[in-house]
Design a protein around this motif. Structure first.
Motif, PDB file in Angstrom:
ATOM      1  N   VAL D 300       0.830  -1.202   0.000  1.00 30.95           N
ATOM      2  CA  VAL D 300       0.000   0.000   0.000  1.00 30.95           C
ATOM      3  C   VAL D 300       0.868   1.257   0.000  1.00 30.95           C
ATOM      4  O   VAL D 300       0.659   2.164  -0.802  1.00 30.95           O
ATOM      5  N   ILE D 301       1.875   1.325   0.874  1.00 31.52           N
ATOM      6  CA  ILE D 301       2.612   2.593   0.947  1.00 31.52           C
ATOM      7  C   ILE D 301       3.493   2.795  -0.284  1.00 31.52           C
ATOM      8  O   ILE D 301       3.617   3.905  -0.766  1.00 31.52           O
ATOM      9  N   VAL D 302       4.067   1.728  -0.799  1.00 32.22           N
ATOM     10  CA  VAL D 302       4.907   1.911  -1.989  1.00 32.22           C
ATOM     11  C   VAL D 302       4.036   2.305  -3.186  1.00 32.22           C
ATOM     12  O   VAL D 302       4.343   3.251  -3.916  1.00 32.22           O
ATOM     13  N   ALA D 303       2.896   1.609  -3.351  1.00 37.15           N
ATOM     14  CA  ALA D 303       2.019   1.938  -4.469  1.00 37.15           C
ATOM     15  C   ALA D 303       1.526   3.367  -4.349  1.00 37.15           C
ATOM     16  O   ALA D 303       1.476   4.119  -5.324  1.00 37.15           O
ATOM     17  N   GLU D 304       1.204   3.748  -3.130  1.00 42.66           N
ATOM     18  CA  GLU D 304       0.692   5.097  -2.920  1.00 42.66           C
ATOM     19  C   GLU D 304       1.755   6.139  -3.277  1.00 42.66           C
ATOM     20  O   GLU D 304       1.456   7.156  -3.899  1.00 42.66           O
ATOM     21  N   ALA D 305       3.002   5.867  -2.874  1.00 43.76           N
ATOM     22  CA  ALA D 305       4.080   6.811  -3.174  1.00 43.76           C
ATOM     23  C   ALA D 305       4.266   6.921  -4.687  1.00 43.76           C
ATOM     24  O   ALA D 305       4.412   8.020  -5.229  1.00 43.76           O
ATOM     25  N   PHE D 307       2.085   6.267  -6.986  1.00 39.60           N
ATOM     26  CA  PHE D 307       0.897   6.902  -7.536  1.00 39.60           C
ATOM     27  C   PHE D 307       0.958   8.411  -7.317  1.00 39.60           C
ATOM     28  O   PHE D 307       0.673   9.198  -8.219  1.00 39.60           O
TER      29      PHE D 307
END
Lengths: 350, 494, 321, 329
Positions: D300-305, D307
Motif C-alpha cells: 500500500v505505501i509503496v504503491a501510494e508513493a 501513484f
C-alpha cells in the motif's frame, strides 16, 4: 490508492487462502488458543496436541495471537460467534488474569474447556473443566531440589546465590521464583533476583556476564528459570574463571535449551519439562472428559513413567499436572532419561 | 495610519535595512519600489511579523505596537500577501481564504465556509472556482488570487501585497488591481510592492523608494515619470566593481533554437560563445531562470532543440548536465547550494568525487590539492578551509557554492542570481573571478534582477519580461535605464 | 530573501567542541560516580564486562548510525531482521558449512538492505517503512525456522562465538574493529562521503549530481550487514537460532545512536558516536543492575536519558545555527 | 470535482476492505453471523481508538510513537483507580493522559524537535513508568468486584459498549476535524507548516491538541480494555503501534501530513482487522499473519508513493501554460 491496486492485493490474498487446508471433520474439532508458535516451546506444545488429537480422532485448530491478550480475547469472541460445534477448547492465555473474561465466555458455550500451561487463578474454577499442564511452582521446587541435591553431593559450600528470572511482569517467572524460594528457605541465601529482558541465551548471557563478575567470590549457586538461560550463565561463569559444577552450581530446571551444558556437567541437573507432552496431555484430558463425562476433585501429577504415556482410561482430575522428572548431569544419565516413551533428547532439543 | 521609523535589520554581517522609515495613510496605495536586494521584502516581513526587526518602532493609528509573530501582526490589523505563497495545498479554497482567521468562529462547516468565501472569491475574479476545490488543483495564478481574497476577507486596516502580480497574466492582473482599489476605497492603507511600472502609475498615490537598505522620503506618484522613478531607484551609484569585458570570444558553445519550457510563454532562441558572459535580465517570474533550468536538465524542454558544442543536448537530470560539463547553481543557496553542516573542502569536492578519490577511497592529498586549487582560483581564504560552510558569511558561502563547480572543469556555468545576499566587497571579487574564468574559455550564463550587475558583468544581455524574451543587446550599447525599461515596462521602450 | 547564516566567531569556536566529547565526558563522569558508590564497579574486569555488554548492541548501533547519518532517521526492523538472518545462518551452516553459511547470510542481509533502502527512497518515511518490513522479517524467520530451534554443530562457529583472544571476547574485538573501520569508511570512502553529503542536504546533493537514492540503499545495506554480524555472533555463541530472537531490541539500538549524539537531521556525526552511546548505556545499565534497580526503573532511566540527550543535543545545535 | 475524486479514493479503499472481507467471509461463517460481526467490531476497539489518535498526529505532520506504552500505563492506572468506580476511573485516566500528551506536544513545539525522535524517548520511558507503577506485576481488579466491570461488556445488538465507544470517538473526532477551527488547523499545519504560520495559524495549539488527543485516545483504549479484562499488565500493547499505523496508512492518511479522513481510518482499520482475524481464525500459524500484514502495508505505501509521484508529474504537466507563439514587440 486506486482501484487498480486493489486487484493484485486481492490476488495475493486469494492465493494465500487457496493454500489453506480444508478441515476434515470426524469426532469434532478442538480449538486451541495459544500465544504464538514463534516460541519453539509453544511450537512443541502444538505438535504434541496435534499428535494426540489425531490419535483420538479429533481435528485440532490452533489459533495464535502473537502474545497479545486483547487479540486473543477477540479471537475467542470470533470463534464463539462462528457457531461452530466444537468438541472442546484448550485455553492457553497469554495474560492469565486478563484472559478471565474470555475464559468465562468459552465456558458459557457449553463445550468443555481445558486450561493449559498457565496455572488458573483462584476463584475461576467454575469457568473451566480441568487444568492440564505444567506447574511452575513445581518447576521452581524441582530446580531447588536438584540444586540442594547437587550441593550435598559435590561437597561445594552452598550459601549465597542469585536468581536470574524471566522478564519482570511475566507470571510464570513469578511462580517459578516463588516455588524455588519456598523450597530453599532457610537453606540457601538469595542475594539478588535479577530479571532478564527475554527468555533466550543472549539475554541470559547479558545478565549473567554482569552479575557473576560483580559478585565474584560470593556466588556459590545460580538459579535461572530455564536451561537456555542456565547454559548462557554457565558460559559466562567459565569466562570469568569459574568452573560450573565446581566453583559455582547452576541450575535451570526446565530442559529447554542446549542439552550439552547438562551432559557435560556444567548445569547441576535438569528436569524434563516437555512442551510436546504438555500439549499432548491437554488434549488427552479433553478426550478423557468427553468419554468419561466427569471430573474428579483435587489434583494429580500424572505418573512419570519413562516408557509409556498415561492411559486414556485414567480419571481426569480438576488439576492434572505434567510431571517434571529430574535428569542427572551426565551424558549417561541424559541418555537414559526418558519420559512417556520419548527420550530426553527428543523432548528437550527441539 | 502606519508609521514605521528607524527600522534596522541585519543578517549576520550584512545590514539589510538601516533606519528605514515608512508612512502610509488610510485609503492610499503606497508603492514600495527598489531594486532586488534593496530590502523591500524584509521591511514588509517585519511588519507582517514573519521576521523580527533589530531596532525601530512601529505605530499603527498612532499607537505603538509590538509585532513578533504573524499573530501579533494580524491582531494589529495587518494583512499580508506574501511573495512566496502561503496557500496550504491540502485544504479547500474556502478554508484557505479563512486560514488563520479566528474571527470566523470555532465551528465551521464546509458549506458555510464556502458560502462565506464566495463573495471574496468573486471580487478577485475566481467566480468559476468551486470553494470546496482543493487548493492543490489551482494554478499558481489562482492561488495568488486566493491569497488576495484572504486579504480582502480580513477586516484589515493595513494591507501588504508583496509582488502579487509576478506570476499573473494580464487579465488576472486586472482583477488584482480592482481588488486593491476596493481595499483603498474602503479606507485601508495599502502597501504595494512591485516591479511593474504600469501598476505603480495606475494604482499608487505615493511611492517610497528603498535603495541599499535605506529609505527615501515618499514622493507623490503624480509628480513622477517613468524615467525619474527609475533614476530614483538606481541612484547615482557609479561603482568601480566590474572587471573589463571580454577581449576575445570563441565559437558558439550553447545554442537554443525555439525552446519552450515551464515558465516561458514564447519560444526562446539564443546563442552563446566560448568565453562569453551572457546575462538573462528579468524580474521574478519573467522566465529568465527557465532558460537556465532547461539547460541544467532541471526543467524539461517542451519543444525546440538545444545544442552544446555543436551537438544536440537534452539533459534529463542534473547528473546528465554535469556529465556534459555544464554546471548549474540555483538562486536558493541554502536549499541546494551548500552543505551547511559540512566543511568547506567537503563542499568543494562534492561534485567531483572521482577527481579526489582513488580505488573508491578519498585521498586527503588529492582532496586538499583540489580544494586549494579552487580556493586560489576563486579567492577563498585558506583559513576558511577548516570551517563549516554554514558558518561562513553569505559572500563566502556563495564563493563556495560557485567555486565547487570549477572542480569538474566545466565548459558552461549557469548561475541564478550570482550575488544574491552577498555584500559589496565579495560581489566585486565574485565578478572578477567569473570574468577571469571566462577569459580562460568558460562560458557563463547568469540570470539576474540586479541591473548594475547585468550591465557591469555581461558581454551580452538578454532581457525578459513576463515569460518572453524582449531582446538581446550588447552590454556596451545599453544603459541602466534601457535595461530597467525592458525588464519592468517593455511597452514604454523606445 | 537573502539568507545569511553567519555565526559569531565565539559560536564558531564553541562549535568545535564535538559531540563525542560530551559523550565521553558523560561516560567518564558516570564511571567515576558509580565507582565511588559501588566499589565493585570500577574494576578493570568490570570495564571489560561493560564493553562486552555494549558489543552486540553496539555493532548494530554502528550500522544504524549509517542510516541516521544518511538522513533517514532510523530503522525499526533491525531486531526482526536479526532473527531472520540468525535463522538463515543456522540453516545454511547446517546444510552448507560455516563459510558458505556466512556468505549466504551476508547475501540475504544485503538483499534485505537493498529492498528496504529502495522502498524508503520511494516512500520517504523510513520509520513507517521499516515498521512494515519488521513484521515481514519476523514472519519469514518463523516460516524458515519451522517454529523450532535451529541448532548448529560447527567448531568454527563455536570458536567465533565464545573465543577470547588476549582475554577479550571476540564480540568486543569485532565491535571495536567495526567501530574503527566504519569511522574510516565514513571519513575516507567515496560511498561514505556520498552518505554524509546526502544526509547533510539531499537537495544540494542532487544539485551536485550525487545519487541520493544510492546513499539510502548503501546506508540500509550497511545496517543489514551490522545486523548480520550480530546474528552470526549470537548464533555462534549459543549454537542455535530461534524465530523470536532479539525481540524488543530495536529501541536499544536507537537509544545508542541518540545518546551518542548523532544529529538526526543527518550529515553529521560518526559511527564512533554510536559506539560510545552503546557503551554509555551499557555502563548505566550495568551500574543499575549491580545496584538492584528494578526493571521498570532501569527502563525509565534509559528513556529519560534518551529524552535528555536528544533534547540537549537538539538545543545545542539550534543555538549554534 | 475534487470532492468526487476524494470520495473515489475512499471508495477504492472501501473496495479493498470489502474484498478482504469477502475473501474470508467465504470461508468463515462468523464473518456474517450477528455475534461474529459483533466480535469483529469489538476486536477493532483497541487498535481503532489508538489509530484515531495516531491519525491526528500524522495529519498534523507529526507522529506519536509512544501510544502503545502509554496505553499500557493507562491500563495500569485505570485498574489502580478502580476503587473510585469504573467511569470515574476511565475519566481520570483519560484526562491524565491528555495532559501528558499536551505536555508532550508542547515540548515538541517548544524544543522544535522531530516528534518521531522525541516519542521514541517517551515510548521507552512510559513503559518503564508502567513497570514502576505496577511494581512489575499484573494489576488485577479484585475478583469479587469484577461484576462492576460488566457494564463494559453490555451489548446492544451487534454493538457492545466498547464498540459504541469506538464509533462515538470516531464520530466526535470526525466532527472535530471537519467542522471546527481547531480541527482544521491540524490539517492546515500538516499540509503546509510555514504557509500556515504565514497565514497566522498559531502552530503550537494544533500540535498540542493533536498530541493531547492522541494520548487521550491511547489512554481511553488502555483503560477500557484493561477494565474490561479486569487486569492490566505493564508489558501489554507493544504491538499496538504497528496495527494503528497500518490502519491509518491503508485508510489513506498521508505520511507527509495534511491529508486523510477519519472515515478512511475506519476503513483501513477494518481492512486490517478482517485480514488479521481471518488468518488467525483459519488456524494459520503466526508467520502467515505477520507476513500478510507486513506485505499489505508495504504494497500500500509503496504503491501510494508511486501513484502520488505520477499524479504530481501529471499535475505539473497540466499546469504548464499553453505556449503562445508570438514574437514580442
Amino acid at each position: 490508492m486506486n482501484y487498480k491496486m486493489s486487484l493484485p492485493i486481492a490476488a495475493v490474498l486469494l492465493a494465500g487462502l487457496c493454500a489453506s487446508p480444508a478441515l476434515a471433520e470426524d469426532k469434532g474439532v478442538i480449538v486451541a488458543f495459544v500465544p504464538s508458535s514463534t516460541n519453539p516451546y509453544i511450537g512443541q506444545w502444538a505438535k504434541g496436541a496435534q499428535a494426540k488429537a489425531g490419535e483420538l480422532g479429533y481435528t485440532l485448530k490452533v489459533i495464535e495471537n502473537n502474545f497479545n491478550q486483547a487479540e486473543q480475547d477477540s479471537q475467542v469472541q470470533q470463534q464463539l460467534a462462528s457457531g461452530e460445534k466444537v468438541a472442546g477448547y484448550v485455553w492457553w492465555p497469554f495474560e492469565n488474569a486478563a484472559g478471565v473474561g474470555s475464559l468465562r465466555a468459552l465456558s458459557q458455550s457449553g463445550a468443555p474447556v481445558i486450561v493449559s500451561n498457565q496455572y488458573p487463578i483462584k476463584g475461576t474454577e467454575a469457568y473451566w473443566t480441568a487444568y492440564a499442564g505444567a506447574n511452575d511452582f513445581l518447576s521452581g521446587k524441582t530446580a531447588a531440589e536438584i540444586l540442594l541435591d547437587a550441593c550435598a553431593k559435590s561437597g561445594v559450600k552452598c550459601d549465597k546465590g542469585a536468581i536470574i528470572r524471566f522478564p519482570a511482569g511475566v507470571s510464570a517467572g513469578d511462580d517459578r521464583a516463588t516455588g524455588f524460594q519456598d523450597a530453599v528457605k532457610g537453606k540457601l541465601d538469595v542475594l539478588t533476583v535479577v530479571p532478564t529482558a527475554g527468555f533466550l541465551e543472549d539475554e541470559g548471557y547479558k545478565v549473567a556476564a554482569q552479575i557473576i563478575p560483580a559478585n565474584k567470590g560470593q556466588l556459590t549457586w545460580l538459579y535461572t528459570e530455564n536451561d537456555s538461560l542456565a547454559g548462557a550463565a554457565a558460559q559466562a561463569a567459565r569466562e570469568n574463571g569459574l568452573v560450573p559444577g565446581k566453583d559455582i552450581l547452576i541450575v535451570g530446571g526446565t530442559c529447554h535449551g542446549d542439552s550439552k551444558h547438562v551432559k557435560n556437567g556444567e548445569i547441576a541437573g535438569t528436569a524434563i519439562q516437555s512442551g510436546y507432552w504438555e500439549g499432548w496431555m491437554a488434549v488427552q484430558a479433553l478426550g478423557k472428559f468427553n468419554t468419561q463425562g466427569k471430573v474428579q476433585d483435587g489434583e494429580t501429577y500424572l505418573a512419570d513413567n519413562p516408557d509409556a504415556p498415561p492411559a486414556d482410561s485414567d480419571p481426569v482430575f480438576k488439576y492434572n499436572f505434567l510431571p517434571n522428572p529430574a535428569v542427572g548431569n551426565s551424558q549417561a544419565a541424559y541418555d537414559a532419561a526418558k519420559m512417556w516413551g520419548k527420550s530426553a533428547d527428543e523432548l528437550c532439543n527441539f | 495610519m502606519l508609521r514605521m521609523t528607524n527600522i534596522s535589520k541585519r543578517y549576520g554581517a550584512t545590514e539589510v535595512l538601516r533606519e528605514v522609515a515608512l508612512e502610509v495613510r488610510s485609503g492610499e496605495v503606497m508603492a514600495l519600489m527598489g531594486e532586488n536586494g534593496a530590502g523591500k521584502s524584509t521591511l514588509v516581513k517585519i511588519l507582517a511579523g514573519i521576521e523580527p526587526a533589530d531596532a525601530g518602532t512601529i505605530e499603527i493609528a498612532g499607537e505603538p505596537v509590538t509585532i513578533r509573530s504573524p499573530r501579533h501582526s494580524q491582531a494589529a490589523g495587518v494583512a499580508y500577501v506574501a511573495q512566496e505563497l502561503s496557500i496550504v495545498e491540502s485544504l479547500s479554497v474556502a478554508e484557505n481564504v479563512f486560514l488563520g482567521d479566528t474571527d470566523a468562529g470555532l465551528f465551521r462547516s464546509p458549506r458555510s465556509l464556502s458560502t462565506k468565501a464566495r463573495p471574496f472569491l468573486l471580487k478577485v475574479g475566481l467566480e468559476q472556482v468551486d470553494p470546496l476545490e482543493l487548493a492543490e488543483n489551482l494554478s499558481v495564478a489562482e492561488r495568488q488570487l486566493v491569497e488576495i481574497a484572504r486579504l480582502l476577507s480580513r477586516k484589515a486596516r493595513i494591507a501588504i501585497l508583496d509582488e502579487p502580480t509576478a506570476a499573473l497574466s494580464d487579465a488576472e492582473i486586472l482583477r488584482v488591481k480592482g481588488a486593491v482599489r476596493t481595499l483603498a476605497d474602503n479606507g485601508c492603507a495599502v502597501i504595494y510592492v512591485t516591479h511593474r511600472m504600469a501598476e505603480v502609475f495606475e494604482l499608487s498615490t505615493r511611492v517610497t523608494v528603498l535603495r541599499n537598505g535605506r529609505s527615501f522620503p515618499s514622493i507623490e506618484t503624480a509628480s513622477l515619470t517613468v524615467d525619474t522613478l527609475i533614476e530614483h531607484m538606481l541612484g547615482r551609484k557609479l561603482e568601480q566593481m566590474f572587471p573589463a569585458r571580454a577581449t576575445r570570444m570563441g565559437e558558439s558553445v550553447v545554442e537554443l533554437d525555439q525552446c519552450i519550457g515551464h515558465g516561458l510563454l514564447a519560444p526562446i532562441s539564443l546563442s552563446v560563445r566560448r568565453g562569453e558572459i551572457l546575462a538573462l535580465a528579468g524580474q521574478v517570474g519573467s522566465g529568465a531562470n527557465a532558460v537556465l533550468r532547461m539547460l541544467a536538465g532541471v526543467l524539461p524542454v517542451a519543444s525546440g532543440t538545444m545544442k552544446l558544442r555543436g551537438a544536440a543536448f537534452a539533459p534529463h537530470s542534473i547528473a546528465d548536465s554535469i556529465a556534459a560539463k555544464v554546471a548549474y547553481c540555483s538562486d536558493d543557496r541554502k536549499r541546494d547550494g551548500i552543505f551547511a553542516v559540512r566543511s568547506v573542502p567537503e563542499n568543494l569536492s562534492a561534485p567531483a568525487l572521482d577527481r579526489v578519490s582513488r580505488l573508491q577511497m578519498i585521498s586527503p592529498v588529492m582532496e586538499s590539492r583540489h580544494t586549494r586549487g579552487i580556493a586560489e582560483l576563486f579567492g577563498i581564504d585558506l583559513a576558511y578551509l577548516t570551517r563549516l560552510a554554514g558558518n561562513l558569511s553569505g559572500g563566502n558561502q556563495q564563493k563556495v557554492a560557485l567555486g565547487k563547480w570549477l572542480g569538474i572543469e566545466p565548459d558552461v556555468l549557469l548561475v541564478e542570481e550570482p550575488t544574491r545576499g552577498v555584500d559589496v566587497g565579495a560581489r566585486a571579487e565574485i565578478y572578477r573571478h567569473l570574468r577571469s574564468l571566462a577569459e580562460r574559455g568558460l562560458t557563463v550564463i547568469f540570470a539576474s534582477s540586479d541591473t548594475q550587475e547585468v550591465l557591469g558583468l555581461a558581454d551580452q544581455i538578454a532581457t525578459f519580461y513576463h515569460g518572453r524574451m524582449v531582446r538581446v543587446v550588447s552590454a556596451e550599447s545599453s544603459t541602466p535605464e534601457s535595461i530597467v525599461r525592458d525588464v519592468i515596462h517593455p511597452t514604454l521602450a523606445a | 530573501m537573502s539568507i545569511m547564516t553567519d555565526v559569531s566567531p565565539s559560536a564558531a569556536r564553541r562549535r568545535s567542541v564535538p559531540r563525542f566529547v560530551w559523550v565521553i565526558a558523560a561516560i567518564v563522569a558516570l564511571y567515576l560516580v558509580a565507582g565511588v558508590i559501588t566499589p565493585s564497579f570500577a574494576t578493570f574486569d568490570n570495564m571489560l564486562v561493560i564493553v562486552r555488554a555494549a558489543s552486540i548492541t553496539g555493532i548494530v548501533a554502528i550500522g544504524m548510525s549509517y542510516v541516521t547519518i544518511s538522513g533517514n532517521l532510523f530503522a525499526l526492523s533491525a531486531a526482526a531482521l536479526g532473527a531472520f538472518l540468525a535463522v538463515i545462518f543456522a540453516l545454511a551452516v547446517g546444510h552448507l558449512g560455516f563459510a558458505a553459511g556466512l556468505a549466504a547470510t551476508l547475501l540475504v542481509a544485503i538483499l534485505a538492505g537493498m529492498a528496504q533502502g529502495l522502498s524508503i527512497s520511494v516512500v520517504g518515511n523510513p520509520i513507517i517503512t521499516t515498521l512494515a518490513f519488521s513484521t515481514v522479517f519476523r514472519g519469514l524467520a518463523a516460516l524458515f525456522s519451522g517454529n523450532s530451534i535451529v541448532r548448529i554443530d560447527s567448531d568454527i562457529a563455536l570458536a567465533l562465538g565464545t573465543g577470547r583472544p588476549l582475554g577479550v571476547p571476540t564480540q568486543s574485538w569485532a565491535f571495536i574493529a567495526l567501530a574503527l573501520v566504519s569511522w574510516a569508511l565514513i571519513r575516507r570512502a567515496r560511498l561514505g562521503r556520498l552518505l554524509v553529503l546526502s544526509g547533510a542536504n539531499p537537495q544540494t546533493a542532487i544539485a551536485s549530481g550525487l545519487n541520493v537514492r544510492l546513499a539510502t540503499v548503501v546506508a540500509f545495506v550497511a545496517l543489514s550487514v551490522g545486523v548480520a554480524i550480530m546474528a552470526v555472533f549470537t548464533v555462534s555463541q549459543f549454537s542455535q537460532a530461534k524465530a523470536d530472537l532479539f525481540a524488543g531490541y530495536d529501541f536499544d539500538y536507537i537509544a545508542a545512536v541518540l545518546v551518542g549524539g548523532i544529529a538526526l537531521r543527518g550529515g553529521q556525526g560518526s559511527p564512533l558516536q554510536a559506539a560510545l552511546g552503546a557503551i554509555l548505556i551499557a555502563l548505566l545499565q550495568n551500574f543499575m543492575l549491580l545496584n538492584g534497580f528494578t526493571a521498570g526503573l532501569r527502563m525509565t532511566v534509559v528513556g529519560g536519558l534518551v529524552l535528555l540527550a536528544t533534547g540537549a543535543f537538539h538545543l545545542l545545535q539550534r543555538r549554534l545555527r | 470535482m475534487k470532492v468526487s475524486s476524494r470520495s473515489a479514493d475512499l471508495l477504492g479503499r472501501l473496495g479493498l476492505m470489502l474484498i478482504v472481507y469477502l475473501v474470508f467471509a467465504l470461508h468463515l461463517p462468523s464473518y456474517y453471523s450477528p455475534a461474529g460481526v459483533a466480535a469483529l467490531l469489538d476486536s477493532a476497539v483497541l487498535s481503532g481508538l489508538v489509530a484515531l489518535g495516531v491519525a491526528l498526529t500524522m495529519i498534523a505532520g507529526e507522529m506519536d510513537l509512544s501510544v502503545g506504552s502509554l496505553a499500557a500505563l493507562a491500563g495500569i492506572l485505570a485498574v489502580k483507580l478502580f476503587p473510585i468506580g469504573v467511569f470515574p476511573s476511565i475519566i481520570v485516566v483519560v484526562l491524565v493522559c491528555a495532559a501528558i500528551g499536551a505536555l508532550q506536544g508542547w515540548l515538541i513545539h517548544r524544543i522544535g524537535i522531530n516528534s518521531m525522535i522525541f516519542t521514541v524517548g517517551t515510548l521507552i520511558a512510559f513503559r518503564g513508568i508502567a513497570l514502576l507503577v505496577s511494581g512489575e506485576k499484573t494489576q488485577l481488579v479484585p475478583l469479587e468486584d469484577i461484576a462492576a466491570t460488566d457494564i463494559l461488556i453490555g451489548k446492544f445488538g451487534i454493538f457492545s459498549v466498547l464498540s459504541l465507544a469506538l464509533f462515538a470517538a470516531a464520530a466526535l473526532i470526525f466532527a472535530f476535524t471537519r467542522w471546527t477551527l481547531w480541527g482544521r488547523e491540524i490539517f492546515a499545519i500538516g499540509g503546509g507548516r510555514s504557509e500556515s504560520r504565514a497565514a497566522g495559524v498559531p502552530i503550537r495549539r494544533p500540535i498540542m491538541i493533536a498530541f493531547a488527543l492522541s494520548a487521550a485516545l491511547a489512554g481511553l483504549a488502555g483503560a477500557l480494555l484493561s477494565l474490561k479484562a479486569g487486569s492490566a499488565s505493564p508489558l501489554s500493547y507493544d504491538s499496538l503501534l504497528l496495527e494503528a499505523v497500518a490502519a491509518c496508512l491503508i485508510g489513506g492518511i498521508s505520511l507527509k501530513g495534511g491529508k486523510g479522513s477519519i472515515v478512511g481510518v475506519l476503513i483501513g482499520l477494518f481492512c486490517i482487522r478482517f485480514l488479521v482475524t481471518g488468518i488467525a481464525a483459519l488456524g494459520a500459524p503466526f508467520w502467515a499473519q505477520s507476513l500478510a500484514t507486513g506485505l499489505l502495508l508495504i504494497i500500500v505505501i509503496v504503491a501510494e508513493a508511486i501513484f502520488a509521484a505520477a499524479a504530481g508529474r501529471f499535475r505539473l504537466a497540466m499546469r504548464r501554460p499553453a505556449p503562445i507563439i508570438k514574437v514580442p514587440a
